[in-house]
Design a protein around this motif. Structure first.
Motif, PDB file in Angstrom:
ATOM      1  N   ASP A 112       0.812  -1.222   0.000  1.00  0.00           N
ATOM      2  CA  ASP A 112       0.000   0.000   0.000  1.00  0.00           C
ATOM      3  C   ASP A 112       0.849   1.278   0.000  1.00  0.00           C
ATOM      4  N   GLY A 113       2.110   1.153  -0.397  1.00  0.00           N
ATOM      5  CA  GLY A 113       2.951   2.344  -0.525  1.00  0.00           C
ATOM      6  C   GLY A 113       3.398   2.944   0.794  1.00  0.00           C
ATOM      7  N   THR A 114       3.162   2.241   1.913  1.00  0.00           N
ATOM      8  CA  THR A 114       3.652   2.761   3.199  1.00  0.00           C
ATOM      9  C   THR A 114       5.168   2.918   3.119  1.00  0.00           C
ATOM     10  N   ALA A 115       5.674   4.094   3.464  1.00  0.00           N
ATOM     11  CA  ALA A 115       7.113   4.355   3.411  1.00  0.00           C
ATOM     12  C   ALA A 115       7.435   5.286   4.580  1.00  0.00           C
ATOM     13  N   GLU A 116       7.869   4.687   5.685  1.00  0.00           N
ATOM     14  CA  GLU A 116       8.033   5.444   6.927  1.00  0.00           C
ATOM     15  C   GLU A 116       9.464   5.369   7.433  1.00  0.00           C
ATOM     16  N   ARG A 117       9.989   6.532   7.847  1.00  0.00           N
ATOM     17  CA  ARG A 117      11.326   6.518   8.453  1.00  0.00           C
ATOM     18  C   ARG A 117      11.256   5.888   9.830  1.00  0.00           C
ATOM     19  N   VAL A 118      10.140   6.117  10.530  1.00  0.00           N
ATOM     20  CA  VAL A 118       9.936   5.458  11.823  1.00  0.00           C
ATOM     21  C   VAL A 118       8.739   4.527  11.651  1.00  0.00           C
ATOM     22  N   TYR A 119       9.035   3.259  11.562  1.00  0.00           N
ATOM     23  CA  TYR A 119       7.969   2.284  11.266  1.00  0.00           C
ATOM     24  C   TYR A 119       7.422   1.727  12.575  1.00  0.00           C
ATOM     25  N   LEU A 120       6.104   1.767  12.723  1.00  0.00           N
ATOM     26  CA  LEU A 120       5.457   1.330  13.965  1.00  0.00           C
ATOM     27  C   LEU A 120       4.527   0.154  13.681  1.00  0.00           C
ATOM     28  N   LEU A 121       4.165  -0.539  14.740  1.00  0.00           N
ATOM     29  CA  LEU A 121       3.245  -1.675  14.588  1.00  0.00           C
ATOM     30  C   LEU A 121       1.933  -1.257  13.943  1.00  0.00           C
ATOM     31  N   GLU A 122       1.518  -0.006  14.249  1.00  0.00           N
ATOM     32  CA  GLU A 122       0.239   0.445  13.680  1.00  0.00           C
ATOM     33  C   GLU A 122       0.293   0.512  12.140  1.00  0.00           C
ATOM     34  N   HIS A 123       1.490   0.684  11.582  1.00  0.00           N
ATOM     35  CA  HIS A 123       1.595   0.680  10.117  1.00  0.00           C
ATOM     36  C   HIS A 123       1.270  -0.705   9.559  1.00  0.00           C
ATOM     37  N   ASP A 124       1.717  -1.732  10.270  1.00  0.00           N
ATOM     38  CA  ASP A 124       1.360  -3.101   9.873  1.00  0.00           C
ATOM     39  C   ASP A 124      -0.157  -3.258   9.867  1.00  0.00           C
ATOM     40  N   GLN A 125      -0.782  -2.775  10.950  1.00  0.00           N
ATOM     41  CA  GLN A 125      -2.226  -2.952  11.079  1.00  0.00           C
ATOM     42  C   GLN A 125      -2.960  -2.215   9.962  1.00  0.00           C
ATOM     43  N   GLN A 126      -2.459  -0.996   9.624  1.00  0.00           N
ATOM     44  CA  GLN A 126      -3.115  -0.232   8.538  1.00  0.00           C
ATOM     45  C   GLN A 126      -3.051  -1.005   7.218  1.00  0.00           C
ATOM     46  N   THR A 127      -1.903  -1.603   6.954  1.00  0.00           N
ATOM     47  CA  THR A 127      -1.769  -2.362   5.697  1.00  0.00           C
ATOM     48  C   THR A 127      -2.700  -3.579   5.715  1.00  0.00           C
ATOM     49  N   LEU A 128      -2.770  -4.243   6.860  1.00  0.00           N
ATOM     50  CA  LEU A 128      -3.670  -5.411   6.961  1.00  0.00           C
ATOM     51  C   LEU A 128      -5.130  -4.992   6.825  1.00  0.00           C
TER      52      LEU A 128
END
Ligand SMILES: Cc1cc2nc3c(=O)[nH]c(=O)nc-3n(C[C@H](O)[C@H](O)[C@H](O)COP(=O)(O)OP(=O)(O)OC[C@H]3O[C@@H](n4cnc5c(N)ncnc54)[C@H](O)[C@@H]3O)c2cc1C
Length: 262
Positions: free
Chosen positions: A182-198
């Motif tokens: 989903d194009g997530t590209a974060e310098r500080v990657y958090l668990l919530e980014h995983d959840q957003q993609t899921l």
């Protein structure tokens, strides 16, 4: 003719090795298999529009190389309103060096590298993604992380815009499975980014537990991608950001045809 020694077997190093061999140069790929490498996560999609004016010359240079080496495929993705959009595609699984030398390169000099306690001589191409800085300080390379998920079974290709230039894409990257990113590209990657993609995967109908999480750090460099000659027999390339497939191919052609065989 010297051998070509690759530091890194991601999209950059693997394409340079494949193209060098095609042009009659022996190539060895060293890859330590570091967690967070970008290439295994990549969807492998590309479009002329993504390159824009600034990177258009890379796109033009890359197309014949990708086609010659792997064959460019097309993938049709369906929008929510039923309209279709076609992307160009080469799966990273077709590109990545299948059996790299699984050793960490511990030192690089002009025309040599050290790995596994041995010194190897040849032309050196540092294609170490976000780890390039280790070998050439001052590049300012940094990673922007994102995760792709893989689900069992083949689903129809889907595309849903998220914001300008960013979309969720679910499609069959490899046989028998559906890959979503989903194009997530974060310098500080958090668990919530995983959840957003899921959550985005679930909204496209991928609700069962994924069979694989592919997390990688896209290499970024200030001012755009870099291809540098840093010694008489040593080159470095990184900064593939979201376009490692075409930039890796373009730099492979530049390295082999315009530097090594010139
Ligand atoms: C989720 C996601 C989706 C993406 N989708 C796309 C897409 O659809 N299309 C596209 O074009 N791009 C996409 N990208 C971007 C693309 O993946 C990157 O631009 C590209 O993979 C960068 O390739 P690289 O070879 O420079 O770096 P990497 O893939 O990170 O490879 C560097 C390699 O160097 C090795 N290495 C580092 N240091 C050493 C050492 N000292 N000794 C030995 N080995 C070493 C590492 O193990 C690693 O394998 C995506 C990225 C992500 C994360």
């Amino acid at each position: 003719m010297p051998r070509l020694l690759m530091v890194g077997g991601g999209l950059f190093g693997s394409q340079a090795a494949a193209y060098a061999r095609r042009r009659g140069i022996e190539a060895l790929v060293f890859d330590a298999g570091l967690p967070g490498a970008a290439s295994p996560a990549a969807a492998g999609l590309f479009k002329e529009a993504w390159a824009g004016k600034k990177l258009r010359h890379h796109f033009d240079r890359a197309l014949p190389i990708l086609d010659q080496l792997y064959g460019i495929r097309h993938v049709d993705l369906t929008h929510d309103d039923g309209s279709k959009e076609t992307f160009l595609f080469v799966p990273p699984t077709a590109i990545l060096e299948p059996t790299p030398i699984r050793q960490t390169v511990t030192a690089v000099g002009d025309g040599w590298l050290e790995a596994g306690g041995e010194r190897h001589e040849g032309w050196v191409y540092i294609a170490a993604g976000i780890w390039c800085e280790t070998f050439h300080a001052g590049l300012g390379v940094y990673g922007k992380a994102g995760a792709a998920y893989v689900f069992a079974g083949e689903r129809e290709g889907r595309l849903r815009p998220i914001s300008h230039g960013r979309q969720s894409i679910a499609f069959v990257r490899d046989a028998g499975m559906t890959h979503i990113s989903d194009g997530t590209a974060e310098r500080v990657y958090l668990l919530e980014h995983d959840q957003q993609t899921l959550d985005r995967a679930a909204s496209l109908g991928l609700t069962q537990p994924p069979i694989q999480r592919l997390w990688g750090q896209r290499p970024y460099t200030p001012g755009g991608p870099v291809f540098l000659k840093i010694g008489q027999r040593t080159w470095l390339a990184t900064g593939g950001r979201k376009m490692g497939t075409i930039l890796g191919a373009s730099f492979a052609q530049l390295l082999v045809d315009e530097e090594l065989l010139r």
